[in-house]
Design a protein around this motif. Sequence first.
Motif, PDB file in Angstrom:
ATOM      1  N   ASP A   1       0.843  -1.195   0.000  1.00 47.47           N
ATOM      2  CA  ASP A   1       0.000   0.000   0.000  1.00 47.47           C
ATOM      3  C   ASP A   1       0.877   1.243   0.000  1.00 47.47           C
ATOM      4  N   TYR A   2       0.482   2.212  -0.812  1.00 49.23           N
ATOM      5  CA  TYR A   2       1.261   3.433  -0.958  1.00 49.23           C
ATOM      6  C   TYR A   2       0.326   4.646  -0.969  1.00 49.23           C
ATOM      7  N   THR A   3       0.938   5.810  -0.798  1.00 49.28           N
ATOM      8  CA  THR A   3       0.245   7.078  -0.973  1.00 49.28           C
ATOM      9  C   THR A   3       1.015   7.896  -2.003  1.00 49.28           C
ATOM     10  N   VAL A   4       0.314   8.278  -3.071  1.00 49.32           N
ATOM     11  CA  VAL A   4       0.930   9.094  -4.110  1.00 49.32           C
ATOM     12  C   VAL A   4       0.578  10.555  -3.846  1.00 49.32           C
ATOM     13  N   GLN A   5       1.593  11.381  -3.673  1.00 52.49           N
ATOM     14  CA  GLN A   5       1.396  12.822  -3.526  1.00 52.49           C
ATOM     15  C   GLN A   5       1.864  13.491  -4.825  1.00 52.49           C
ATOM     16  N   THR A   6       0.990  14.270  -5.420  1.00 46.62           N
ATOM     17  CA  THR A   6       1.331  14.861  -6.716  1.00 46.62           C
ATOM     18  C   THR A   6       0.765  16.264  -6.816  1.00 46.62           C
ATOM     19  N   ALA A   7       1.432  17.097  -7.604  1.00 45.81           N
ATOM     20  CA  ALA A   7       0.993  18.477  -7.819  1.00 45.81           C
ATOM     21  C   ALA A   7       1.452  18.921  -9.200  1.00 45.81           C
ATOM     22  N   VAL A   8       0.729  19.878  -9.757  1.00 51.68           N
ATOM     23  CA  VAL A   8       1.062  20.439 -11.058  1.00 51.68           C
ATOM     24  C   VAL A   8       1.521  21.883 -10.846  1.00 51.68           C
ATOM     25  N   TYR A   9       2.691  22.223 -11.411  1.00 51.97           N
ATOM     26  CA  TYR A   9       3.265  23.564 -11.276  1.00 51.97           C
ATOM     27  C   TYR A   9       3.139  24.290 -12.617  1.00 51.97           C
ATOM     28  N   VAL A  10       2.653  25.509 -12.555  1.00 53.89           N
ATOM     29  CA  VAL A  10       2.417  26.311 -13.755  1.00 53.89           C
ATOM     30  C   VAL A  10       3.413  27.462 -13.804  1.00 53.89           C
ATOM     31  N   GLY A  11       4.139  27.552 -14.915  1.00 58.59           N
ATOM     32  CA  GLY A  11       5.058  28.666 -15.096  1.00 58.59           C
ATOM     33  C   GLY A  11       6.157  28.732 -14.068  1.00 58.59           C
ATOM     34  N   GLY A  12       6.576  27.602 -13.512  1.00 51.52           N
ATOM     35  CA  GLY A  12       7.650  27.587 -12.533  1.00 51.52           C
ATOM     36  C   GLY A  12       7.232  27.963 -11.134  1.00 51.52           C
ATOM     37  N   ASN A  13       5.939  28.163 -10.880  1.00 52.18           N
ATOM     38  CA  ASN A  13       5.471  28.551  -9.560  1.00 52.18           C
ATOM     39  C   ASN A  13       5.376  27.324  -8.664  1.00 52.18           C
ATOM     40  N   ALA A  14       6.294  27.223  -7.689  1.00 52.18           N
ATOM     41  CA  ALA A  14       6.300  26.096  -6.772  1.00 52.18           C
ATOM     42  C   ALA A  14       5.801  26.489  -5.384  1.00 52.18           C
ATOM     43  N   MET A  15       5.237  27.692  -5.258  1.00 52.59           N
ATOM     44  CA  MET A  15       4.735  28.163  -3.975  1.00 52.59           C
ATOM     45  C   MET A  15       3.277  27.734  -3.785  1.00 52.59           C
ATOM     46  N   ASN A  16       2.985  27.240  -2.592  1.00 54.83           N
ATOM     47  CA  ASN A  16       1.615  26.893  -2.197  1.00 54.83           C
ATOM     48  C   ASN A  16       0.924  26.014  -3.231  1.00 54.83           C
ATOM     49  N   PRO A  17       1.510  24.896  -3.606  1.00 51.12           N
ATOM     50  CA  PRO A  17       0.876  24.052  -4.630  1.00 51.12           C
ATOM     51  C   PRO A  17      -0.357  23.337  -4.080  1.00 51.12           C
ATOM     52  N   GLU A  18      -1.257  22.991  -4.968  1.00 57.66           N
ATOM     53  CA  GLU A  18      -2.434  22.185  -4.635  1.00 57.66           C
ATOM     54  C   GLU A  18      -2.009  20.721  -4.748  1.00 57.66           C
ATOM     55  N   ILE A  19      -1.777  20.067  -3.595  1.00 58.73           N
ATOM     56  CA  ILE A  19      -1.232  18.712  -3.584  1.00 58.73           C
ATOM     57  C   ILE A  19      -2.369  17.703  -3.451  1.00 58.73           C
ATOM     58  N   ALA A  20      -2.405  16.755  -4.356  1.00 50.48           N
ATOM     59  CA  ALA A  20      -3.382  15.663  -4.298  1.00 50.48           C
ATOM     60  C   ALA A  20      -2.723  14.445  -3.656  1.00 50.48           C
ATOM     61  N   ARG A  21      -3.440  13.809  -2.738  1.00 48.52           N
ATOM     62  CA  ARG A  21      -2.947  12.606  -2.056  1.00 48.52           C
ATOM     63  C   ARG A  21      -3.822  11.431  -2.474  1.00 48.52           C
ATOM     64  N   ILE A  22      -3.200  10.435  -3.082  1.00 52.47           N
ATOM     65  CA  ILE A  22      -3.956   9.356  -3.726  1.00 52.47           C
ATOM     66  C   ILE A  22      -3.525   8.024  -3.135  1.00 52.47           C
ATOM     67  N   PRO A  23      -4.434   7.273  -2.497  1.00 52.21           N
ATOM     68  CA  PRO A  23      -4.094   5.904  -2.070  1.00 52.21           C
ATOM     69  C   PRO A  23      -3.841   5.031  -3.304  1.00 52.21           C
ATOM     70  N   PHE A  24      -2.812   4.194  -3.221  1.00 47.86           N
ATOM     71  CA  PHE A  24      -2.443   3.387  -4.386  1.00 47.86           C
ATOM     72  C   PHE A  24      -1.961   2.032  -3.892  1.00 47.86           C
ATOM     73  N   ARG A  25      -2.514   0.967  -4.432  1.00 52.42           N
ATOM     74  CA  ARG A  25      -2.138  -0.383  -4.007  1.00 52.42           C
ATOM     75  C   ARG A  25      -1.533  -1.143  -5.176  1.00 52.42           C
ATOM     76  N   VAL A  26      -0.435  -1.825  -4.887  1.00 57.62           N
ATOM     77  CA  VAL A  26       0.201  -2.713  -5.858  1.00 57.62           C
ATOM     78  C   VAL A  26      -0.011  -4.145  -5.374  1.00 57.62           C
ATOM     79  N   ALA A  27      -0.775  -4.891  -6.146  1.00 58.99           N
ATOM     80  CA  ALA A  27      -1.092  -6.268  -5.745  1.00 58.99           C
ATOM     81  C   ALA A  27       0.049  -7.201  -6.128  1.00 58.99           C
ATOM     82  N   ASP A  28       0.086  -8.365  -5.526  1.00 59.07           N
ATOM     83  CA  ASP A  28       1.094  -9.371  -5.873  1.00 59.07           C
ATOM     84  C   ASP A  28       0.936  -9.769  -7.326  1.00 59.07           C
ATOM     85  N   GLY A  29       2.058  -9.821  -8.019  1.00 63.08           N
ATOM     86  CA  GLY A  29       2.048 -10.257  -9.402  1.00 63.08           C
ATOM     87  C   GLY A  29       1.700  -9.178 -10.397  1.00 63.08           C
ATOM     88  N   SER A  30       1.443  -7.963  -9.922  1.00 61.82           N
ATOM     89  CA  SER A  30       1.086  -6.895 -10.863  1.00 61.82           C
ATOM     90  C   SER A  30       2.287  -6.034 -11.153  1.00 61.82           C
TER      91      SER A  30
END
Length: 871
Positions: free
Chosen positions: A842-871
């Motif tokens: 089980d993992y948590t993916v944290q991701t954000a999109v930066y526009v025009g080089g602006n890395a201040m106060n990003p809108e961060i999405a936190r996504i649960p992510f599961r990798v099953a055996d054999g996948s």
Amino acid sequence: MQCLKFIRNRPAWPREAALVAVAGAGLLGAAVPASAHGFGQRYDLPVPLSLYLTGAAAAVVVSFVIIALFVHRPLAGALPHAPRIAAPGKQWPVATLAGQVLTVAVYALVVAAGWFGNQNSLMNLAPTAVWVIGWVGLVYVSALFGNIWARIHPLAAVFGWSELLWRRLTGRALSTGVHYPDRLGVWPGLILLFAFSWTELVFPYAALPAAIAWLAFGYALVTWTGMALFGRAVWLARGEAFALAFGAFARFAPFGPPRRHDEPASASMTAFVVFLLSSVVFDGTLATPVWARLENIVVGAVAGSETASRMIARTLGLLAVWLLFLGTYLAACAVMQKVAGGWPAAGTLARRFAFTLVPIAIGYHLAHYLSFLLIQGQYVIPLASDPFGFGWNLLGTAGYRVDIAVVGARFDWYCAVGAIVAGHIAAVYLAHRTALATLDSPRRTLASQYPMTALMVAYTVVSLSIVAAPIVETSSGPTLDPAAALVAVPPGALIPEPGTGRLHAVGPSRTARLALTFRALGSTFHDGTRMTAADLLYPYVFAWRWSTRDGGEGAPYDPVVDAVTAFARARLVGVRIVGVDTTSKSTSFGDVTFTRELLIVELYADLATDDPERMAALAPPWSTMPWTVIALMEEAVHRGWAAFSRAEAARRGVEWLDLVRSPTLRAHLAELVDAFARDGYRPVGLEGLVTTEEARARWAALGAFSRAHGHFLVTNGPYRLKDWSPQAVTVEAFRDLRYPLGVGSFDSLPIPRRGFITRIEPADEGLKLSVDIETVMKFQRSYKIVREPLATALATSPLPPVLVCRYLVLAADGRVALAGTGDLATDASFRLGLKGRLAPGDYTVQTAVYVGGNAMNPEIARIPFRVADGS
């Protein structure tokens, strides 16, 4: 100067100066892109660009309708002219002779200054005289007052004087009288004009005074040879590029002598006129992102050094744009022939209408070069007193400071729009009158102008789009040698010695896993000195010197420097200064040309990764401060006056190093700088890179800056500290024509934009992200931030923003399992490639999109992510 004031409610000013104090170490551990400066400059239009393009095209179409309805007189004989202001020639022999003497003297001065003067292009008359006054300025003079150049041509004058003397001495003509083949037309002139444009747009040393002098000398030999073979008048009319170019621009001069306009051009002159158009358009194209991508493709496909590859790419581009313009013009003439009933032939029509393109060429020159002339042309004032850059003041004007505010970005844009539209409308008018004189019926005349007007509309839209495109600085960035797992480190690579920082050769037979090439855009520091190889290498010296804990009592050490440089010191194998690539084109205010220096640095490391950003962050060769400031801070710490970090200052019981607010420390540093200036002090590690005289000049510049500004905080940033208090800090914009980032470089910072992840879906490669981004709609002094889907923003904006999607994958225990950047797919969604890269769990993916080089106060999405055996 423009001043910005930042008011703080807190009673104390944070320790910005202390952060700068360890910048020499911090830059080695900071995650920054490979290119030292990447900039996109633009003027935010009060209405969308699409409205300008539509309006300009409509203006050309409406003008065609009005001209077709009300203009019924064919183009025959001369056009009406305004009263003549100047017409040198037989009527003005004294003025003509004076003009010839003046131009001959200036030509000789340019060659002498280029050969023997200061090789800094901004301190030598040659670059400004040739590229600004001799080319851009004379185009406008010719377009207004006629072909004055034909009367005052310095090379023709020298040959004429020599011929007159030779005839009096021998009774014979100086030229051999060889018959000029008619089939050559003006092709020699076109070849020479192509060579001139190639030098301006492709040759990397076009702004180097010595190169200009040799080129001027060589061109003189070619011109005199042509005159000696075929005669002075024949060569000026057929083979002399500038006489032909200025003659073409002067064809419709309102204050020039009347001349006939109904004679057709030859095939070679048609090609010549089209090249006048295409070369200016190609100059503008070099500043567009589209060209940057095309050039990088060519560079990647061509073997050899990057400089040679880029020269090949630009040579092909210059030729391709000319052929494209020529092809579209001939195609339009072929369509004209069809709609006009099949007569006259397309080639005849092309020659008939060739000179109607001249107003477009004049409009393009105004659009691309007027601000260049108004700003860069001011350098003539100080250079008139000091043409060689020796420090003279012959006319009392050497102290003149160039005013870059004489024109603004708004003026530049509206001038470009007006010039391009006016040039095309004039061309439509001339084309219509030419058609009336060429074709035998009003119906055929009107039909023939439909394709020509369509061509004018296309030219208008393309040229305005190029002018409006953002100015970009391209760089090859870091490269990984694909040929082998291990890269041989060249003999010239250096590495600092731990504890002393002394640079020494890496040694024979040393290999590395990674080879990086950086192209650092040289800048000017606030004290007026320019960045050199010493400034790039000294931060490495600093890092290795202050990071050795067991150096003994009194040895330089700081735990903060040790910590932030540990990654780089553990992996860096060597660094090599390859050379300096001096290029002539760096537009940073409209189309103003600046000389810039690209310091090419190779870096070798023991690091195996295919992540470009991680590679680039290893140890980028870039300094925010001159080596003198870093060495001065070192000496202050050595003498026990201060410490680099707060922890070390507390441990030693001394000040935390402050280059601004400590009166006691500033007094000590001022005495130290004066002593270093007298002695030409060079710190350990720079003995082979800086001469004693160079060191004296650098220390003197730092001392002069501190006396003028009251502090030692010299950087190469866009803002310079002006004054300060416990409540406020005032900084002023650092505006200098030698600084590589110009007006508009930081326009995106006052209104930072954000990205928002609106939808998350599973995808074959991992995750698919749908995104909204903010766009800024500006209307004069107000603006509105609009949030819209990324697909819509990319489809409607002619200037797409720089977009980066970053992600971090955390395991269940909080450890970082994976990190990277998402790929932008064709459907304007981002794809995160996670498949096969994570162990089951089980993992948590944290991701954000930066526009025009602006890395201040990003809108961060936190996504649960599961990798099953054999996948």
